[in-house]
Design a protein around this motif. Structure first.
Motif, PDB file in Angstrom:
ATOM      1  N   LEU A   1       0.832  -1.207   0.000  1.00 38.34           N
ATOM      2  CA  LEU A   1       0.000   0.000   0.000  1.00 38.34           C
ATOM      3  C   LEU A   1       0.866   1.256   0.000  1.00 38.34           C
ATOM      4  N   ALA A   2       1.986   1.204   0.726  1.00 39.70           N
ATOM      5  CA  ALA A   2       2.896   2.351   0.734  1.00 39.70           C
ATOM      6  C   ALA A   2       3.461   2.612  -0.660  1.00 39.70           C
ATOM      7  N   ARG A   3       3.778   1.553  -1.391  1.00 34.79           N
ATOM      8  CA  ARG A   3       4.272   1.730  -2.769  1.00 34.79           C
ATOM      9  C   ARG A   3       3.181   2.296  -3.676  1.00 34.79           C
ATOM     10  N   ILE A   4       1.956   1.831  -3.471  1.00 31.66           N
ATOM     11  CA  ILE A   4       0.841   2.363  -4.269  1.00 31.66           C
ATOM     12  C   ILE A   4       0.638   3.839  -3.955  1.00 31.66           C
ATOM     13  N   VAL A   5       0.763   4.196  -2.675  1.00 24.94           N
ATOM     14  CA  VAL A   5       0.610   5.590  -2.266  1.00 24.94           C
ATOM     15  C   VAL A   5       1.622   6.474  -2.983  1.00 24.94           C
ATOM     16  N   TRP A   6       2.880   6.020  -3.034  1.00 28.46           N
ATOM     17  CA  TRP A   6       3.902   6.823  -3.715  1.00 28.46           C
ATOM     18  C   TRP A   6       3.575   6.965  -5.199  1.00 28.46           C
ATOM     19  N   ALA A   7       3.144   5.891  -5.844  1.00 26.26           N
ATOM     20  CA  ALA A   7       2.843   5.940  -7.277  1.00 26.26           C
ATOM     21  C   ALA A   7       1.669   6.883  -7.554  1.00 26.26           C
ATOM     22  N   VAL A   8       0.638   6.803  -6.713  1.00 25.90           N
ATOM     23  CA  VAL A   8      -0.529   7.676  -6.894  1.00 25.90           C
ATOM     24  C   VAL A   8      -0.132   9.133  -6.718  1.00 25.90           C
ATOM     25  N   THR A   9       0.740   9.412  -5.740  1.00 27.81           N
ATOM     26  CA  THR A   9       1.138  10.795  -5.451  1.00 27.81           C
ATOM     27  C   THR A   9       2.117  11.329  -6.488  1.00 27.81           C
ATOM     28  N   ALA A  10       3.163  10.562  -6.766  1.00 29.91           N
ATOM     29  CA  ALA A  10       4.222  11.039  -7.663  1.00 29.91           C
ATOM     30  C   ALA A  10       3.720  11.193  -9.096  1.00 29.91           C
ATOM     31  N   HIS A  11       2.836  10.311  -9.539  1.00 28.61           N
ATOM     32  CA  HIS A  11       2.334  10.354 -10.915  1.00 28.61           C
ATOM     33  C   HIS A  11       0.988  11.071 -11.037  1.00 28.61           C
ATOM     34  N   GLN A  12       0.479  11.565  -9.898  1.00 29.22           N
ATOM     35  CA  GLN A  12      -0.795  12.304  -9.881  1.00 29.22           C
ATOM     36  C   GLN A  12      -1.884  11.504 -10.593  1.00 29.22           C
ATOM     37  N   ALA A  13      -2.024  10.262 -10.166  1.00 31.87           N
ATOM     38  CA  ALA A  13      -3.005   9.356 -10.767  1.00 31.87           C
ATOM     39  C   ALA A  13      -3.948   8.852  -9.677  1.00 31.87           C
ATOM     40  N   VAL A  14      -4.918   8.058 -10.082  1.00 36.77           N
ATOM     41  CA  VAL A  14      -5.825   7.437  -9.131  1.00 36.77           C
ATOM     42  C   VAL A  14      -5.598   5.930  -9.173  1.00 36.77           C
ATOM     43  N   PHE A  15      -5.969   5.255  -8.117  1.00 30.23           N
ATOM     44  CA  PHE A  15      -5.761   3.813  -8.049  1.00 30.23           C
ATOM     45  C   PHE A  15      -6.715   3.097  -8.989  1.00 30.23           C
ATOM     46  N   SER A  16      -6.168   2.139  -9.748  1.00 32.61           N
ATOM     47  CA  SER A  16      -6.967   1.350 -10.667  1.00 32.61           C
ATOM     48  C   SER A  16      -6.862  -0.107 -10.292  1.00 32.61           C
ATOM     49  N   LYS A  17      -7.995  -0.757 -10.104  1.00 31.82           N
ATOM     50  CA  LYS A  17      -8.016  -2.171  -9.739  1.00 31.82           C
ATOM     51  C   LYS A  17      -7.558  -3.044 -10.882  1.00 31.82           C
TER      52      LYS A  17
END
Length: 334
Positions: free
Chosen positions: A318-334
């Protein structure tokens, strides 16, 4: 002071000690300033690198000095300590800060904005109020138990306190004390509610927090704290770096080409790590309602590992997903 290239500052509450160096590392000036004198001195200096430890008041000073045209570098105090020579005083600390800041491999702290600092204060106050509320309920439980009244854990004691006082013949001063603790609990609950409203209003205006809320298991409190502590994510080179600095990972002590992993490290933000583990447990509890690749991965891990191990592994993911969502300014995709 035209030759100054690097200025190390040992921050204090009222006094500030500086150590100035040129490009070759030769000392040029050592001096003690008040806060006003320091700002005036830096305003008259040519633009240079100013370094100091990341501590109380450091982020405000970083913003103030940055407006004067200097490049500000914040260093974690633990990375400055090895550069302190023998005896310790404020000027030696300032010199050690210069030495640490001149290292090409040194890691620096990203200065926080005013909004990030304000939200960090809000979270600290909220945590303090929650701890005080838990302490109040525990005291009520303990006082009743001393007089032979045992109630289920949690806030049941708050709901049933009035009936318990009527059913039992307690000393008058103890009854008054329990009622006072009950009033204190109600007051704390009201204050926590007000803080939660402030938090909710801020979330509605924070785009980063809104993107973080799309991650399964992440709630408003965790999203707000992550947005406050991580910023734009640019101070971490990769998701692995952010996860390693936040979630529990093994401590490494390797030598001679042999990799040795020790016990789980507890470095980093304990509160943020706790919240991420809680998010992982919430996701695992509602696993059947969370379809997607992440849920399938968790199911495979649960088939061969203990749930506590999977919770820590999922918190890391989840921490890695958080960084990806923040750094790439994206939303989580299932």
């Amino acid at each position: 002071m035209q030759n100054v290239a690097l200025i190390g500052i040992d921050l204090g509450k009222h006094s500030f000690h500086i150590h100035c160096q040129d490009k070759q590392g030769n000392p040029l000036l050592r001096k003690k300033f008040s806060r006003t004198q320091l700002i005036h001195f830096l305003a008259t200096c040519t633009p240079s690198t100013v370094a100091f430890e990341s501590c109380a008041g450091a982020h405000f000073m970083a913003r103030t000095i940055g407006k004067l045209g200097h490049q500000v570098k914040l260093i974690s105090p633990q990375f400055v300590r090895p550069f302190v020579k023998s005896n310790k005083n404020d000027f030696i600390d300032a010199e050690a800060i210069c030495e640490a800041a001149s290292r090409p491999s040194m890691r620096f702290v990203t200065p926080r904005t005013e909004d990030q600092q304000a939200m960090a204060a809000l979270h600290r106050v909220r945590d303090s109020l929650i701890r005080e509320r838990v302490k109040t309920t525990n005291q009520i439980h303990a006082f009743l138990l001393e007089f032979g009244v045992s109630l289920p854990r949690g806030i049941t004691v708050i709901r049933r306190l009035a009936a318990v006082l009527e059913e039992n013949d307690f000393p008058a001063y103890l009854a008054r004390l329990l009622n006072r603790l009950h009033s204190h609990y109600v007051y704390l609950s009201g204050e926590i509610g007000e803080v939660d409203k402030e938090l909710k209003n801020h979330l509605a205006e924070d785009e980063t927090a809104q993107r973080l809320l799309t991650i399964p298991g992440v709630g408003p409190v965790t999203a707000s704290l992550l947005a406050t502590r991580q910023g734009d994510g640019k101070n971490y080179a990769s998701s692995r770096d952010f996860a390693a600095s936040t979630v529990r990972v093994p401590r490494q002590y390797s030598t001679g080409g042999k990799t040795t992993l020790m016990g789980i490290s507890k470095r980093g933000d304990k509160n943020l790590r706790r919240l991420l583990v809680q998010c992982a447990r919430v996701f695992m509890q509602r696993l059947e309602h969370n379809p997607g690749r992440l849920a399938e991965w968790v199911k495979r891990q649960l088939a061969s590992h203990h749930s506590n191990v999977v919770a820590c592994a999922l918190a890391n993911k989840l921490a890695r997903i958080v960084w990806a969502v923040t750094a790439h300014q994206a939303v989580f995709s299932k």
